[in-house]
Each structure stands twice: as C-alpha cells, then as structure tokens.
Design a protein around this motif. Structure first.
Motif, PDB file in Angstrom:
ATOM      1  N   PRO A 235      72.737  16.419  27.251  1.00 26.96           N
ATOM      2  CA  PRO A 235      72.578  17.276  28.433  1.00 26.96           C
ATOM      3  C   PRO A 235      72.268  16.450  29.672  1.00 26.96           C
ATOM      4  O   PRO A 235      71.508  15.478  29.620  1.00 26.96           O
TER       5      PRO A 235
ATOM      6  N   PRO B 241      76.891  24.863  30.893  1.00 23.91           N
ATOM      7  CA  PRO B 241      76.159  23.620  30.612  1.00 23.91           C
ATOM      8  C   PRO B 241      76.816  22.410  31.256  1.00 23.91           C
ATOM      9  O   PRO B 241      78.034  22.388  31.470  1.00 23.91           O
TER      10      PRO B 241
ATOM     11  N   TYR C  86      77.009  18.207  30.837  1.00 21.20           N
ATOM     12  CA  TYR C  86      76.690  17.099  29.947  1.00 21.20           C
ATOM     13  C   TYR C  86      77.015  15.759  30.617  1.00 21.20           C
ATOM     14  O   TYR C  86      77.784  15.704  31.585  1.00 21.20           O
TER      15      TYR C  86
ATOM     16  N   TYR D 274      71.898  24.063  24.069  1.00 21.70           N
ATOM     17  CA  TYR D 274      71.912  23.126  25.199  1.00 21.70           C
ATOM     18  C   TYR D 274      70.569  23.149  25.929  1.00 21.70           C
ATOM     19  O   TYR D 274      70.001  22.089  26.250  1.00 21.70           O
TER      20      TYR D 274
END
Length: 556
Positions: A266, A257, A259, A307
C-alpha cells in the motif's frame, strides 16, 4: 433481582405494558430509540414483566447476525434469569428444550413451520430487533410474517426506522413519506439528540476529509481535477470519451486503493492513508482519557478492507483485527476485539449494526452503501457510552461527499447546540488503563500501580512551503497557513473502471479484476475436474463473471 433502569427505559416499559395488556388495541409495540441507548435491556425487562404477569410463556428474539444473537442471549438472561437457545442456521432446533429462543433473520427462512408451531402452542412474545430487515416484499419480511402470525405480542425495536429502498416493513403502518405511522400510544421514541442530552450516548463530531485527484489523460498531456467540493471541468475535446463523467466521481476515486509499483505494498501517499493518519492521531488523543478506546474502519469491499488493514499496520505499527464474510470465525474475531485492548477493527459491513463494542470511539467511514440507514447504523457503533464518567466524544472521518454531509447535518440538528460544539481541549493528564489513576501526560508509568504506559511516538509532517513541522492530522500549516490538502494522480484507464454489466450480471470492479487475473486458473481447474455439468456451465459464463462463479462454487 432488582435492575435499575434508565428513566426512558422505565417509561417505555410502563407504556408497553399498558398498550399490550390493558388497551389491547394492537399486539405490536414499537420502540424507536437511538443506537446505544439501551433497547436490549428495555425489551428484556418488558419480556420479564409479561412473564411475571403470566401473559406469555415463551420469548423469541430475532436479531440481524450471530454476534448480536450472542449479545442478546447474555443480556436477556441477565435481566430475566432465563436461558436462551441460540438458532443461527436453518438446521437449528427450535422446540426440543422448550426454552426461549434467539434466532438470526436468516435462520427464519428454513424454520418457518417450527417457529409457527411454537407460537401456536405457547403464548409467545416476539422481540424483533433491527426491524428494517423485515420488508413486506422481501423474503425475510414474508417469512417472519408467516412464522409469527400466531404470536400473542410483538415488540418491534429499531434505531433507523426507514429502509433505504423505501419498502415498508411488516406489522407496521407507514405514511405517504415512508415514515412509520404507528399509534403514538403504542410507541416510544428516543432520538439520538435526546440520548446525548441524557448522557446515554456520546456526542459525535463529523470531519469531512478533502482530497484532490488529477485524472491524467492523453498520455499525461492533460489532467482533470476531481474533488469532493467542485464539479470536474471536462475540456470539450474529451467530452466524447464514453464513461468519463462516471470515472471522475470523487467517491469512487476515494475508494480506489493505491499501491507502490510492486502492486502489493500500500502507498502511504494515498487518500486512504491521509484518512487513517487523522484517525490514528485522534485515537491517540482519546486514549489519554479512555485508555482502551478503539477505532473502526468500514470499507466498501473486501479487497479494500484488506488494503486498509495492511495500510493501517504500516502507519500505526499494530496489526488490526480484520473481519469480513469470507474469513473463518469472523464472529469470534469480533468478540475477541471487544474483550482486548487492540486499537483498530477493520470491516466491510459486519460491524455496521447491532454489534455492541462500547470502547469504539473513532470511525473511518468509506462505505459501499451510501444510504442514511447505513450511515446511522455505522455512527451508532461509536456513540455508546462507557458510563457516567465517560466524557469523551465520538468522531467520524468521512469523504467530502454531498450525500454523507447531508446525513451528518441531520444528525447534528438532532443535538442541542451545546452538544454540537467540540469543546475538547488538549489534556495535561492521562488515565491509567489498569487502576484508573490520573497521571501527568508526560508520565511513562502510573504513579499508583506502576503500570507502564505504552510509548507514543508523535508523528509530524513538514510544510513544503515554509519547512515548519506540523501535527500529522493538521489540515493546514500552523506557521504559514498553506493547505495540506493531498493530491493524487490517477490514469484515465484506472479511473474509467466501474465493473461490468454482462449478460444480466452486475459485477463489481473487484470481481472483474479477479476474473481477469485468475481466469486461466479457474478454467483449468474446471476442465481438470472432468465434471461435464461444470464444463458446460463455464462455457456460458462471460470471462468477467468467472470470479463470481468461483465464489459461488466455493461457498456451496
């Protein structure tokens, strides 16, 4: 009640009855049919016919999970008229009411003796769904072999007959290549390609999703390019870095993921976001002709699923349905999505097999397991047909990855050449989801019933080379041809993280990170409990494994 079977189902029923009641060479009959082709109805009809012939008194169905058990109970009663007692836990009752039973594989473990007694007292048919779970050397296979040793007949259902670990399943013979070697007279096979040709399943189109990562090293002075198509070129000066080759794995980076600096929000400029944007665009197109079409996202872990759900809400404007094993009422969430008009369902593995949601049409596939069994189970969720008037295709967007591409090519080769080609064209009409009337694509409400069509905002991206606007899903600029292949920067420290192997524990990276973030709280809670057993236990657990311990204790 007369039930109209598909030709393949009718042929399979006749062949099964001949094998089981006339030839009697073996008590097992195998149905190897593509996901979505209609194995449940077929098996239920075989059970009905055996009941009518007084060959059996009771039926026990084994299915992979609680939601699939519910589906089985509904369809079995529809075909046979007989109620089914559902057993989804080791504390269930299996004999009190003398009814037919439908149990999860997990439930068998604690109820072997009870199931065995049922089979000894009654002429019983076992319907074994998703048979690949029953490996000879695995606990479920051993338990099933013991529990149903006295069953009169066994009907074995599968759409993916080869286990990913190469183990053989109970009740069946296998050849030297690990493929089922059951007698042809005792089997019925319907491949995915045949199911597409007959209109039982939708043809599928696979979209490889490319991306480029730059792994930044030496405080940003150097960067190593990583993609799904080219092997990374590692400078000689960096080859001594431990774990570097693993850190440069494209699939691992694709599952990481991204961020914003706050560490919570996100980043919409991420690899996952570009996959979701393509999926959103495709789902929008499909909803013109299948108004309730839905999309499924399969994520590699629970944190990544959360996420993806958060990212999807930002990109699509609608909160998706999220399901995973740690959420309460997960099965109810699945059932709710099935019966609503919600656009997206996000999961880890709970939707990968058996669950029948016919309106699913788009799959964003970013899995943990990279096996052909998991791949085919996942694609099976989006190929199910809505009926004779459903001319839509199924779509899968997946990372550019050699193993996944190999599986996709095998599926492609099963289909006829005419079915492999995506002949869809932009339609100038759309269907009303209420009355089914056809309307101009620009209509804001249905001309027949007045139903308002949901507003659809077209999303575009600007080419940095020429300034031309392009559809959000475009791979390259329609004006100048510049590639839109996204590039993402990631530091070497982030890339090197692969989880941990500590004192015999093989930990996921998510567990390691959670342990680091929460270790003080976890240790403090244990010390405050005053429980000497827990205090002694936590002294023996490495810091990296504290999150694993916390989850185990909470589960128990």
């Amino acid at each position: 009640m007369t039930i109209r079977l598909r030709p393949w189902q009718d042929a399979a029923v006749r062949k099964a009855l001949t094998w089981l009641t006339e030839t009697r060479q073996d008590r097992h009959f195998l149905i190897n049919a593509a996901p979505g082709a209609g194995k449940t109805i077929c098996a239920s009809m075989i059970a009905r016919r055996l009941i009518e012939m007084n060959e059996i008194d009771r039926v026990i169905i084994i299915a992979p999970r609680a939601e699939v058990v519910r589906q089985w109970a509904e369809e079995f009663k529809f075909v046979t008229g007989r109620p089914v007692t559902r057993v989804t836990g080791a504390d269930g009752e299996v004999d009190d009411y003398g009814t037919d039973l439908c149990a999860t594989w997990a439930a068998i473990q604690g109820l072997q003796d009870a199931f065995q007694q049922v089979c000894m007292r009654s002429n019983t048919l076992i319907i074994c769904d998703e048979h690949h779970h029953a490996a000879v050397q695995a606990s479920w296979g051993t338990d099933a072999d013991s529990a149903f040793a006295e069953a009169k007949y066994a009907l074995i259902l599968t759409g993916t007959p080869i286990r990913s670990d190469g183990q053989e399943s109970v009740w069946l013979a296998f050849d030297s290549h690990g493929r089922i070697d059951h007698p042809e007279a005792g089997s019925y096979t319907l491949t995915y390609g045949e199911a597409v040709s007959l209109g039982y399943c939708r043809p599928i189109t696979f979209h490889r999703h490319e991306g480029r990562f730059s792994v930044v090293v030496n405080n940003g002075e150097e960067a190593i390019a990583v993609s799904g198509t080219d092997s990374p070129s590692i400078p000689q000066s960096l080859k001594g870095i431990k774990g570097l080759q693993q850190a440069l794995d494209f699939f691992k980076l694709a599952c990481t993921p991204k961020y914003l600096p706050d560490g919570v929000t996100p980043d919409t400029n991420s690899y996952q976001a570009s996959m979701l944007e393509w999926g959103i665009s495709k789902l929008n197109d499909l909803r013109d002709t299948v108004p309730n079409a839905g999309g499924l996202i399969i994520a590699p872990s629970i944190p990544v699923a959360q996420y993806m759900a958060d990212l999807l809400e930002i990109l699509d404007g609608e909160k998706p349905v999220l399901v995973h094993s740690q959420l309460p009422n997960a099965e109810a969430r699945i059932a709710s999505f099935k019966n609503t008009n919600k656009r997206w369902l996000v999961s880890v593995s709970m939707i990968s097999e058996g669950v029948d949601i016919k309106r699913l049409r788009v799959l964003v596939y970013l899995p943990y397991a990279q096996t052909e069994l998991a791949f085919r189970q996942a694609m099976g969720r989006v190929v199910r047909s809505l009926g004779d008037d459903d001319y839509s295709r199924a779509y899968v967007v997946m990372p550019t990855h050699r193993i996944l591409e190999e599986y996709a090519r095998r599926v492609e080769m099963e289909m006829r050449p005419a079915d492999r080609v995506d002949e869809s064209r932009p339609r100038q009409t759309k269907l009303c989801g209420v009355c089914g009337a056809e309307n101009p694509k620009t209509a804001t409400s249905c001309s027949e019933c007045g139903n308002d069509f949901p507003a659809r905002s077209e999303r575009f991206k600007t080419c940095e080379d020429c300034g031309q606007l392009n559809p959000i899903s475009a791979d390259s600029c329609q004006n100048c041809g510049a590639s839109f292949r996204a590039e993402y920067d990631i530091t070497l420290n982030e890339a090197l993280r692969l989880g941990a192997i500590v004192r015999g524990m093989d930990l996921d990276e998510d567990e390691v990170r959670a342990s680091e973030a929460n270790k003080t709280v976890i240790i403090d809670q244990v010390l405050r409990s005053g429980d000497d057993l827990l205090i002694n236990l936590i002294k023996q657990v490495p810091e990296e494994g504290l999150e694993r311990l916390r989850r185990i204790l909470n589960r128990d």
